[in-house]
Scaffold this active site. Structure first.
Site, PDB file in Angstrom:
ATOM      1  N   LYS A 179      -5.064 -10.517  -1.543  1.00  0.00           N
ATOM      2  CA  LYS A 179      -5.310  -9.572  -2.647  1.00  0.00           C
ATOM      3  C   LYS A 179      -4.021  -8.780  -2.841  1.00  0.00           C
ATOM      4  O   LYS A 179      -3.766  -7.807  -2.146  1.00  0.00           O
ATOM      5  CB  LYS A 179      -6.477  -8.644  -2.263  1.00  0.00           C
ATOM      6  CG  LYS A 179      -7.270  -8.076  -3.436  1.00  0.00           C
ATOM      7  CD  LYS A 179      -6.470  -7.239  -4.404  1.00  0.00           C
ATOM      8  CE  LYS A 179      -6.222  -5.827  -3.912  1.00  0.00           C
ATOM      9  NZ  LYS A 179      -5.281  -5.095  -4.795  1.00  0.00           N
ATOM     10  N   GLU A 254      -0.744  -1.819   8.626  1.00  0.00           N
ATOM     11  CA  GLU A 254       0.671  -1.427   8.600  1.00  0.00           C
ATOM     12  C   GLU A 254       0.773  -0.373   7.510  1.00  0.00           C
ATOM     13  O   GLU A 254       0.620  -0.677   6.333  1.00  0.00           O
ATOM     14  CB  GLU A 254       1.548  -2.646   8.322  1.00  0.00           C
ATOM     15  CG  GLU A 254       2.972  -2.463   8.800  1.00  0.00           C
ATOM     16  CD  GLU A 254       3.887  -2.061   7.679  1.00  0.00           C
ATOM     17  OE1 GLU A 254       4.059  -0.831   7.487  1.00  0.00           O
ATOM     18  OE2 GLU A 254       4.412  -2.940   7.009  1.00  0.00           O
ATOM     19  N   CYS A 288       8.270   1.190   3.504  1.00  0.00           N
ATOM     20  CA  CYS A 288       7.459   1.894   4.498  1.00  0.00           C
ATOM     21  C   CYS A 288       8.324   2.450   5.621  1.00  0.00           C
ATOM     22  O   CYS A 288       8.044   3.503   6.165  1.00  0.00           O
ATOM     23  CB  CYS A 288       6.358   0.993   5.031  1.00  0.00           C
ATOM     24  SG  CYS A 288       6.915  -0.650   5.430  1.00  0.00           S
ATOM     25  N   GLU A 387       4.968  11.206   3.185  1.00  0.00           N
ATOM     26  CA  GLU A 387       5.680  10.026   2.695  1.00  0.00           C
ATOM     27  C   GLU A 387       5.874  10.162   1.191  1.00  0.00           C
ATOM     28  O   GLU A 387       4.912  10.280   0.443  1.00  0.00           O
ATOM     29  CB  GLU A 387       4.865   8.770   3.014  1.00  0.00           C
ATOM     30  CG  GLU A 387       5.584   7.510   2.588  1.00  0.00           C
ATOM     31  CD  GLU A 387       4.880   6.235   3.063  1.00  0.00           C
ATOM     32  OE1 GLU A 387       3.671   6.100   2.844  1.00  0.00           O
ATOM     33  OE2 GLU A 387       5.570   5.375   3.651  1.00  0.00           O
TER      34      GLU A 387
HETATM   35  P1  NAI Z   1      -2.495   1.752  -1.718  1.00  0.00           P
HETATM   36  O1  NAI Z   1      -2.640   1.936  -0.269  1.00  0.00           O
HETATM   37  O2  NAI Z   1      -3.550   2.270  -2.629  1.00  0.00           O
HETATM   38  O3  NAI Z   1      -2.342   0.185  -2.049  1.00  0.00           O
HETATM   39  C1  NAI Z   1      -2.064  -0.847  -1.117  1.00  0.00           C
HETATM   40  C2  NAI Z   1      -3.033  -2.009  -1.315  1.00  0.00           C
HETATM   41  O4  NAI Z   1      -4.356  -1.594  -0.966  1.00  0.00           O
HETATM   42  C3  NAI Z   1      -3.143  -2.514  -2.757  1.00  0.00           C
HETATM   43  O5  NAI Z   1      -3.312  -3.911  -2.762  1.00  0.00           O
HETATM   44  C4  NAI Z   1      -4.404  -1.842  -3.254  1.00  0.00           C
HETATM   45  O6  NAI Z   1      -5.018  -2.512  -4.319  1.00  0.00           O
HETATM   46  C5  NAI Z   1      -5.266  -1.894  -2.013  1.00  0.00           C
HETATM   47  N1  NAI Z   1      -6.362  -0.917  -1.977  1.00  0.00           N
HETATM   48  C6  NAI Z   1      -6.405   0.319  -2.527  1.00  0.00           C
HETATM   49  N2  NAI Z   1      -7.588   0.902  -2.285  1.00  0.00           N
HETATM   50  C7  NAI Z   1      -8.323   0.023  -1.570  1.00  0.00           C
HETATM   51  C8  NAI Z   1      -9.630   0.048  -1.006  1.00  0.00           C
HETATM   52  N3  NAI Z   1     -10.438   1.098  -1.161  1.00  0.00           N
HETATM   53  N4  NAI Z   1     -10.045  -1.024  -0.311  1.00  0.00           N
HETATM   54  C9  NAI Z   1      -9.253  -2.095  -0.132  1.00  0.00           C
HETATM   55  N5  NAI Z   1      -8.015  -2.182  -0.655  1.00  0.00           N
HETATM   56  C10 NAI Z   1      -7.546  -1.135  -1.353  1.00  0.00           C
HETATM   57  O7  NAI Z   1      -1.100   2.340  -2.139  1.00  0.00           O
HETATM   58  P2  NAI Z   1      -0.720   3.009  -3.560  1.00  0.00           P
HETATM   59  O8  NAI Z   1      -1.834   3.871  -4.047  1.00  0.00           O
HETATM   60  O9  NAI Z   1      -0.320   1.914  -4.447  1.00  0.00           O
HETATM   61  O10 NAI Z   1       0.540   3.888  -3.170  1.00  0.00           O
HETATM   62  C11 NAI Z   1       0.385   5.250  -2.836  1.00  0.00           C
HETATM   63  C12 NAI Z   1       1.275   5.646  -1.703  1.00  0.00           C
HETATM   64  O11 NAI Z   1       0.968   4.894  -0.558  1.00  0.00           O
HETATM   65  C13 NAI Z   1       2.758   5.412  -1.905  1.00  0.00           C
HETATM   66  O12 NAI Z   1       3.371   6.431  -2.605  1.00  0.00           O
HETATM   67  C14 NAI Z   1       3.230   5.331  -0.484  1.00  0.00           C
HETATM   68  O13 NAI Z   1       3.425   6.628   0.021  1.00  0.00           O
HETATM   69  C15 NAI Z   1       2.103   4.674   0.232  1.00  0.00           C
HETATM   70  N6  NAI Z   1       2.334   3.231   0.370  1.00  0.00           N
HETATM   71  C16 NAI Z   1       2.824   2.749   1.535  1.00  0.00           C
HETATM   72  C17 NAI Z   1       3.108   1.417   1.669  1.00  0.00           C
HETATM   73  C18 NAI Z   1       3.673   0.843   2.908  1.00  0.00           C
HETATM   74  O14 NAI Z   1       4.318  -0.194   2.852  1.00  0.00           O
HETATM   75  N7  NAI Z   1       3.434   1.416   4.053  1.00  0.00           N
HETATM   76  C19 NAI Z   1       2.919   0.484   0.565  1.00  0.00           C
HETATM   77  C20 NAI Z   1       2.333   1.076  -0.605  1.00  0.00           C
HETATM   78  C21 NAI Z   1       2.082   2.397  -0.666  1.00  0.00           C
END
Ligand code: NAI
Ligand code: MG
Length: 486
Positions: A179, A254, A288, A387
């Protein structure tokens, strides 16, 4: 460069399909604001279909009993296919994410290819053990696939982070439902198609684009999914763990970071400035492991801040497709607004803005932010604790080694860290004292398929990369007892 028809539907059982309700969402090029394409938005009913396809792959001889050498060759062929399509995939990644084409083509794509090759090498080396037990018994272990693995990936390194999970999961004989993030689904869809082209049986790799709250949540809840490998925000990581508890899935997370990059007074300051700049400006800081807190020992503090600010000022934004561009577009308008909120918070809390901090455009379009450096940051400030996920560095002065270590460990995170010093004793001591899954000494942002990567503390658990981590994550161990006296 995007000649191949862009794939924008759901990929299940080696076939394209629309979402059950026909719904789509737009994926936008952040450097231009233009919609690249409308993508099918997977709903719970589509996840249901994907799980059925993956489960049937796990019971079908073609995959379940595939000769491991053949599985290895398939992964190698997939690496070749990705390599052959590298220009196209890199252009797609840059259009979807806004990262410089230089990064997509010269860093991400080669590492994805290498990752599939590395895990191709694991596929036929997975083995159990014979164990000396008491009594007249033969005891041995089998290392078996976990089953159906749901991989949920973020938008910052769409294809690389998909590869980090998909390659080892397939090497270990699992079926995968990927996904991808709703912001950047395109390269993952093409990956699914390439896997079919090289001969992966139907249902082995399914790609379900859609939103987290719908497609992602349905995957996490589905009883037919055995494990979830997640990369994303700490906030969503918490939700995933909670939701997965219901069906007791194997979970690996992660998550975010606020990684310290420590510059001691005896460091090669020029090299440290370069390392601090790539640590936070590479990938627009949407990384990250970004070195978002730069801790500098006082004797070189002013000199460092001046050189770092100067370097930031020379790290200019540009059209991501221009091969000389090193700072691309922020992934979405929403993300840029979040980052700008932190820039405002930094100013309001009294940090000294020494570079950047301005929203800008390229050719009058897109979501760009100039390379930003705050000096005189205090550890309790928001920009030192949360972050940001953008090209925003917080520089904090530290008094000595002890203070550097204490400050470095003063967050809830523990993903990565850097230390710059010419003193090898200090370097290794700091490496031991830091609460982080990765420590870089006199370098930053190094990765290799063979070296495990993942978090301490609230940066998550489980490791990507490295063969031991893959076995831990994507296999389970069965102990078999044989009576030898009857
Ligand atoms: P997110 O954590 O919402 O998205 C990451 C993945 O999780 C996406 O595929 C999203 O569709 C999925 N997701 C979201 N809600 C979910 C749920 N309830 N159940 C299952 N899957 C779900 O990240 P977002 O909102 O795009 O970014 C927000 C902040 O998160 C960023 O500003 C950053 O600080 C952090 N982030 C950190 C990452 C890392 O590599 N550690 C990557 C992306 C975001
Ligand atoms: Mg989100």
């Amino acid at each position: 460069m995007l000649q191949h028809p862009i794939r924008n539907r759901i990929w299940i059982g080696n076939e394209w399909s629309d979402a059950a309700d026909g719904g789509t969402f737009a994926t936008v090029n952040p450097a231009t604001g233009e919609t690249i394409t409308e993508v099918s938005s997977a709903q719970a009913a589509d996840i249901e279909r994907a799980v059925a396809a993956a489960r049937s792959a796990m019971t079908n001889d073609a995959w379940r009993n595939m000769n491991p050498h053949k599985r290895s060759r398939l992964l190698w062929k997939l690496a070749d296919a990705i390599e052959a399509a590298a220009d196209e995939l890199a252009a797609l990644e840059t259009a979807d994410n806004g990262k410089p084409y230089f990064e997509s083509r010269k860093v991400d794509l080669p590492s994805v290819v290498e990752n599939f090759r590395y895990f191709a090498g694991l596929a036929d080396r997975i083995q159990g053990a014979t164990i000396p037990v008491a009594g007249p018994f033969l005891n041995y272990t089998l290392r078996e696939p976990v089953g159906v693995v749901g991989c949920i990936t973020p938008w910052n390194f769409p294809l690389s982070l998909a590869a980090w999970k998909v390659a080892p999961a397939l090497a270990c004989g699992n079926a995968v439902i990927l996904k991808p993030a709703e912001q950047t689904p395109l390269t993952a869809l093409r990956l699914g198609e390439l896997a079919a082209e090289v001969g992966f049986p139907a249902g082995v790799l399914n790609v379900v684009p859609g939103f987290g709250e719908t497609a992602g949540a349905a995957l996490v809840r589905h009883p037919g999914v055995d494990a979830i490998a997640f990369t994303g925000s700490t906030e969503v990581g918490r939700i995933v763990m909670r939701e997965a508890a219901e069906t007791l899935k194997k979970v690996s997370l992660e998550l975010g970071g606020k990684s310290p990059n420590i510059v001691l007074a005896d460091a090669d300051v020029k090299a440290a400035v370069r390392g601090a700049a790539t640590g936070i400006f590479y990938g627009k800081g949407e990384v990250c492991a970004a070195g978002s807190r730069v801790l500098v020992e006082r004797p070189i503090y002013e000199e460092f801040v001046e050189a770092f600010a100067d370097r930031a000022a020379r790290t200019t934004v540009g059209d991501p497709m221009d091969e000389s561009t090193r700072l691309g577009a922020i992934v979405t308008e929403e993300q840029l607004e979040r980052v700008m909120g932190y820039v405002e918070a930094g100013k309001a809390e009294g940090a000294r803005l020494v570079a950047g901090g301005e929203r800008t455009t390229v050719n009058g379009k897109g979501n760009f932010l100039t390379a930003t450096v705050f000096a005189d940051v205090e550890s309790k400030m928001k920009i030192a604790q949360e972050e940001i996920f953008g090209p925003v560095a917080a520089v904090l002065p530290v008094d000595d080694l002890e203070h550097a270590i204490a400050t470095a460990n003063d967050t809830v995170f523990g993903l990565a860290a850097g230390v710059w010093t010419r003193d090898i004793g200090k370097a290794h001591r700091v490496a031991r004292e830091l609460q982080a899954g990765t420590v870089w000494i006199n370098t930053y942002n190094q990765y290799d398929s063979a070296s495990p990567f993942g978090g301490y503390r609230q940066s998550g658990f489980g490791r990507d990369l490295g063969y031991e981590a893959a076995l831990e994550k994507y296999t389970q161990v069965k102990s078999v007892w044989v009576a030898m006296d009857r």
